[in-house]
Design an enzyme around this catalytic site. Structure first.
Site, PDB file in Angstrom:
ATOM      1  N   ARG A 179      11.495  12.037  -7.781  1.00 20.45           N
ATOM      2  CA  ARG A 179      10.349  11.152  -8.013  1.00 20.45           C
ATOM      3  C   ARG A 179       9.463  11.672  -9.142  1.00 20.45           C
ATOM      4  O   ARG A 179       8.820  10.889  -9.837  1.00 20.45           O
ATOM      5  CB  ARG A 179       9.520  11.013  -6.731  1.00 20.45           C
ATOM      6  CG  ARG A 179      10.165  10.164  -5.674  1.00 20.45           C
ATOM      7  CD  ARG A 179       9.262   9.994  -4.457  1.00 20.45           C
ATOM      8  NE  ARG A 179       9.887   9.129  -3.458  1.00 20.45           N
ATOM      9  CZ  ARG A 179       9.771   7.807  -3.427  1.00 20.45           C
ATOM     10  NH1 ARG A 179       9.025   7.208  -4.334  1.00 20.45           N
ATOM     11  NH2 ARG A 179      10.378   7.095  -2.493  1.00 20.45           N
ATOM     12  N   GLU A 197      14.975  13.078   0.150  1.00 22.43           N
ATOM     13  CA  GLU A 197      14.706  11.988   1.085  1.00 22.43           C
ATOM     14  C   GLU A 197      16.018  11.566   1.745  1.00 22.43           C
ATOM     15  O   GLU A 197      17.082  11.606   1.137  1.00 22.43           O
ATOM     16  CB  GLU A 197      14.042  10.817   0.376  1.00 22.43           C
ATOM     17  CG  GLU A 197      12.697  11.176  -0.234  1.00 22.43           C
ATOM     18  CD  GLU A 197      11.982   9.964  -0.821  1.00 22.43           C
ATOM     19  OE1 GLU A 197      12.362   8.821  -0.480  1.00 22.43           O
ATOM     20  OE2 GLU A 197      11.045  10.157  -1.624  1.00 22.43           O
ATOM     21  N   GLU A 238      12.936   0.475  -5.034  1.00 17.61           N
ATOM     22  CA  GLU A 238      11.828   1.370  -5.368  1.00 17.61           C
ATOM     23  C   GLU A 238      12.149   2.201  -6.599  1.00 17.61           C
ATOM     24  O   GLU A 238      11.260   2.500  -7.398  1.00 17.61           O
ATOM     25  CB  GLU A 238      11.496   2.284  -4.192  1.00 17.61           C
ATOM     26  CG  GLU A 238      10.267   3.137  -4.485  1.00 17.61           C
ATOM     27  CD  GLU A 238       9.658   3.747  -3.242  1.00 17.61           C
ATOM     28  OE1 GLU A 238       8.577   4.352  -3.376  1.00 17.61           O
ATOM     29  OE2 GLU A 238      10.254   3.634  -2.164  1.00 17.61           O
ATOM     30  N   ASP A 274       8.940  -5.873 -11.976  1.00 12.59           N
ATOM     31  CA  ASP A 274       7.583  -6.233 -12.379  1.00 12.59           C
ATOM     32  C   ASP A 274       7.396  -5.885 -13.855  1.00 12.59           C
ATOM     33  O   ASP A 274       6.723  -4.917 -14.206  1.00 12.59           O
ATOM     34  CB  ASP A 274       6.567  -5.498 -11.505  1.00 12.59           C
ATOM     35  CG  ASP A 274       5.133  -5.925 -11.818  1.00 12.59           C
ATOM     36  OD1 ASP A 274       4.969  -7.027 -12.372  1.00 12.59           O
ATOM     37  OD2 ASP A 274       4.206  -5.156 -11.518  1.00 12.59           O
ATOM     38  N   HIS A 328      13.369  -2.417   7.253  1.00 16.28           N
ATOM     39  CA  HIS A 328      14.580  -2.093   6.513  1.00 16.28           C
ATOM     40  C   HIS A 328      14.528  -2.954   5.252  1.00 16.28           C
ATOM     41  O   HIS A 328      14.945  -4.117   5.268  1.00 16.28           O
ATOM     42  CB  HIS A 328      15.836  -2.415   7.326  1.00 16.28           C
ATOM     43  CG  HIS A 328      15.930  -1.678   8.622  1.00 16.28           C
ATOM     44  ND1 HIS A 328      15.885  -0.304   8.700  1.00 16.28           N
ATOM     45  CD2 HIS A 328      16.075  -2.115   9.901  1.00 16.28           C
ATOM     46  CE1 HIS A 328      16.000   0.074   9.961  1.00 16.28           C
ATOM     47  NE2 HIS A 328      16.109  -1.011  10.715  1.00 16.28           N
ATOM     48  N   CYS A 360      16.238  -2.883   2.732  1.00 10.84           N
ATOM     49  CA  CYS A 360      17.570  -3.265   2.258  1.00 10.84           C
ATOM     50  C   CYS A 360      17.934  -4.654   2.752  1.00 10.84           C
ATOM     51  O   CYS A 360      18.662  -5.387   2.079  1.00 10.84           O
ATOM     52  CB  CYS A 360      18.628  -2.276   2.743  1.00 10.84           C
ATOM     53  SG  CYS A 360      18.193  -0.552   2.472  1.00 10.84           S
TER      54      CYS A 360
END
Length: 800
Positions: A452, A482, A493, A550, A767, A769
């Site tokens: 990240r 993670e 993400e 975005d 979830h 996904c």
């Protein structure tokens, strides 16, 4: 102008007198004796065809047509051995009928179709090419040109006003015979002459074609013949573009009616064919229809006509968004006036979508299969009707304007899935051959493991190791440290974080345009091309994996991505992107006094000055531009070059790398053929319009919940009544990984709400996904609202 009758006596009063002389001049020497020989008859027909063409192609107003001019010209051409045009009948031009037809349209004779005069004239008009070319001209005697067809649709309506059905039917039969003749031996002459091409407008204006709905009727058969003719004309660019230009000149309501007629033909043809063979909308049923008849060919021809109407509408759209049109409308509004007529108006692209086609899943799959088979066999994608290979597709890939964005995304998804499956199958085959020991390039997935804190560096390093073929594999993302397993939510993400970093001002890749709230490429960026290429690759990967991003680019970026060098960006595009700068350039163009130009705008030169890290830099708009002053006379050239510099020259390096990355992902797919630039924006960014009522209707429930469960009712009451707009966006972000709706709206989002145990202090979880929300059965509405607000405010990271 009002309809004026053609005056045959005034235009060409003595054609009979010169005819006998023409026979002698046109006959071969050995055929001038022996009376009415076959050669004499051939010469007679040859002269009449030449004479008809001279009348059709020439200008015959009083000041330009002395007596005998047309006949004399025809005699001269006959003597010179001119080839006679075969689209005309070979009979003497029916000038008296021409005058009567014009008079009928002007004086409304024969109302009700009771008299024999209009009955005969209607069949004569639609059975004779000469009359179709010459009749019903607002300016009699003048031929059609590319800019002006010299035709008014209302004149045909006036001519047929109130006629009996028998008149329509018999004139339709005459039209069918004429079209057959043209297709057999007059097509090339029609396709390459504007004066003759005008006849197509009269054919399409026949009111009987609008009622061609009965599969067993003659009118439907004639309509198919006319569509066949138009389909062949569509393959001639000059003829196709001229028709589109002419239709763009018609009133908008007439263009709308024309589009509706073709849509009706498409819908009824498809539904009737399905009923006739007893098939459904499955792929197997559509394949049976494609093999069993001519439906596919008729639908392709109808789509070609619809394409001409679409091109006409695009001309209207271009006129409507042109800065001159917008400026004129602005000035009229300031004076409290409205633009005249339908100036600047156009049809919505949705009016070209056909519901029957979009709802027929099998047809979409069938046409996609036909195209992919061409690519698989290594053939260049071609839609030509060359006769060597009988086409079985229905034309929806060739003419994608008939498809709604949802259908296009569905077809793109099928193509992506097939290509990804092929890559996985290929990788698994190698795995079996190598017994599990295979290089990264042979893995079935494109796996990116990123931190990240260094998402850009990690993504750049790993994508650089993979070739373009690896981008066709399904993407899997792992965040270092993670536990989340990527079934779609983790990659959402990943894309979000990557976009945020690339837009970060610290990188200096893009500059924000506050007026339009868009980003544009930083012309003084020192970032390497790889960063811009990465951004383009990210857009392509997001499309390929159906992830909404975005991003905030002006429409000019999407035009450049889709159209490449064919993207013609100008002042109208700048008006949407940088309105203040565009208004300044418009003021320069609108200045009306040459003597005060320099006084008002000061000494301008063909250069642009801009700041580069505290220093002013000059860019020349043309060679030696710093020495060439902008004047009243060359100001348009200055504005055009200024716009070109903004959109192209100033960002050539940055955008070139950006487009290279984008093309790496979607360059060999059907994307550019299916989507328009504005649809590209919709696919990448999704829709900002959020209709949570549609989402509620489309939601399914599991594990003990249903739409009437108390917690479910509380949940939707909170969404609709308690949450603000930004909170609803945060809720959508929490549940799906994106705060925008997919193509087609929230009603097409597969959303699931499940019971996550009895009442507890546990937060709602998701979830992402699978767009799956898990809600404990909270004891009160207030507790549900509190827990939900906490959850949507803290929704970063993944765990098990």
């Amino acid at each position: 102008a009002p309809m004026q009758p053609f005056d045959s006596a005034r235009a060409l009063p003595s054609w009979r007198q010169v005819l006998s002389a023409a026979f002698g001049l046109a006959l071969p020497p050995d055929a001038q004796q022996g009376g009415a020989s076959e050669a004499r008859g051939d010469a007679h027909r040859r002269f009449q065809r030449i004479y008809a063409e001279v009348l059709v192609e020439g200008s015959w107003s009083d000041e330009f047509a002395p007596r005998y001019t047309a006949a004399g010209e025809a005699i001269r051409l006959a003597k010179a051995g001119k080839n006679a045009p075969r689209c005309f009948s070979g009979k003497p031009p029916r000038l008296e009928d021409l005058a009567a037809i014009d008079a009928a349209a002007g004086r409304e004779i024969g109302r009700g179709g009771q008299g024999g005069e209009l009955h005969d004239l209607a069949s004569a008009l639609y059975g004779d090419m000469f009359l179709l070319c010459m009749s019903l001209k607002p300016r009699p005697g003048l031929p059609a040109t590319v800019e002006d067809p010299n035709f008014m649709h209302s004149s045909v309506e006036q001519f047929f006003s109130g006629v009996a059905p028998k008149v329509l039917d018999e004139s339709l039969v005459a039209l069918g015979g004429l079209v057959d003749d043209i297709l057999d031996h007059g097509f090339d002459e029609l396709a390459h002459s504007m004066a003759k091409l005008r006849s197509v407008l009269l054919m399409l204006a026949h009111p009987g074609l609008a009622d061609a709905v009965d599969p067993a009727s003659d009118s439907l058969e004639v309509l198919r013949k006319v569509l066949t003719l138009v389909g062949r004309l569509h393959a001639v660019p000059d003829a196709r573009d001229a028709l589109a230009r002419w239709f763009a000149l018609e009133p908008l309501d007439l263009l709308e009616r024309r589009v509706g007629q073709v849509q009706q033909f498409l819908t009824l043809s498809l539904l009737c064919a399905q009923a006739e063979v007893g098939s459904d909308s499955s792929l197997e049923g559509i394949m049976e229809i494609a093999k069993s008849g001519d439906l596919a060919r008729h639908m392709r021809n109808a789509l070609r006509l619809l394409d001409i109407y679409c091109r006409a509408n695009e001309r209207r759209i271009s006129h409507g968004v042109d800065w001159r049109t917008r400026r004129e409308a602005q000035l009229l509004r300031q004076r409290g006036e409205l633009p005249p007529g339908d100036t600047g108006r156009s049809l919505s692209p949705t009016q070209f979508h056909n519901d029957a086609i979009n709802e027929c899943e099998g047809l979409l799959k069938h046409d996609l299969k036909e195209v992919l088979e061409q690519q698989f066999m290594g053939r260049r994608l071609s839609f030509a009707e060359d006769g060597q290979r009988r086409r079985q597709d229905f034309g929806v890939v060739e003419f994608p304007f008939v498809l709604a964005p949802v259908s296009k995304v569905r077809m793109l998804g099928i193509e992506s899935l097939l290509m990804q499956r092929e890559e996985v199958r290929h990788a698994m085959a190698w795995q079996m051959i190598l017994r599990g020991r295979m290089p990264v390039s042979m893995q079935p997935f494109l796996v990116l493991k990123v931190r990240r804190t260094a998402v850009i560096e990690d993504a750049l390093r790993q994508l650089a190791k993979h070739g373009s073929q690896q981008f066709k594999k399904p993407l899997k993302v792992v965040f270092d440290g993670e536990e989340g397993v990527d079934e779609g939510g983790v990659q959402k993400e990943f894309f979000q974080l990557l976009i945020e970093e690339l837009y970060n001002e610290d990188f200096g890749m893009f500059e924000r345009v506050e007026e339009s709230r868009n980003f544009w490429f930083n012309k003084v960026s020192f970032e390497a091309n790889l960063q811009f290429e990465l951004f383009g690759t990210v857009l392509g990967l997001a499309i390929y994996n159906q992830v909404i991003l975005d991003v905030k680019f002006p429409m000019a970026v999407y035009k450049k991505l889709m159209l490449g060098d064919d993207a013609e960006l100008n002042l109208s595009d700048l008006l949407d992107f940088q309105p203040s700068l565009a208004q300044g350039l418009i003021a320069l163009l609108e200045h009306q006094t040459a003597s005060t130009f320099e006084e008002v705008f000061g000494p301008l030169y063909f250069i642009v000055e801009y700041e580069c890290y505290g220093s002013m830099v000059q860019a020349e708009l043309k060679e030696n531009g710093k020495d060439i002053q902008v004047t009243y006379e060359n100001r348009e050239d200055y504005v055009q070059r200024y716009c070109d510099w903004i959109f192209n020259g100033a960002v050539e390096r940055q955008f070139g790398a950006f487009k290279k990355g984008f093309d790496t992902c979607i360059g060999d797919t059907l994307f550019r053929r299916l989507f328009r630039p504005d649809e590209l924006e919709l696919v990448i960014c999704g829709s900002p319009q959020l209709d949570f009522t549609s989402l509620e209707k489309a939601t399914t429930y599991q594990d003990g919940y249903n739409k009437n469960s108390v917690v479910v009712r509380w949940f939707w009451e909170i969404v609709h009544e308690e949450l603000g707009e930004e909170e609803r966006r945060s809720l959508l972000q929490f549940c799906t990984g994106s705060d925008r709706a997919p193509v087609g709206g929230l009603g097409r989002l597969p959303f699931i709400v499940s019971r996550a145990g009895p009442d507890s202090d546990q937060l709602p979880s998701v979830h992402t996904c699978f767009n799956h929300l898990l809600l404990p059965e909270y004891a009160s509405k207030e507790k549900l609202e509190g827990r939900l607000r906490v959850a949507i405010q803290h929704c970063t990271g993944f765990g098990l």
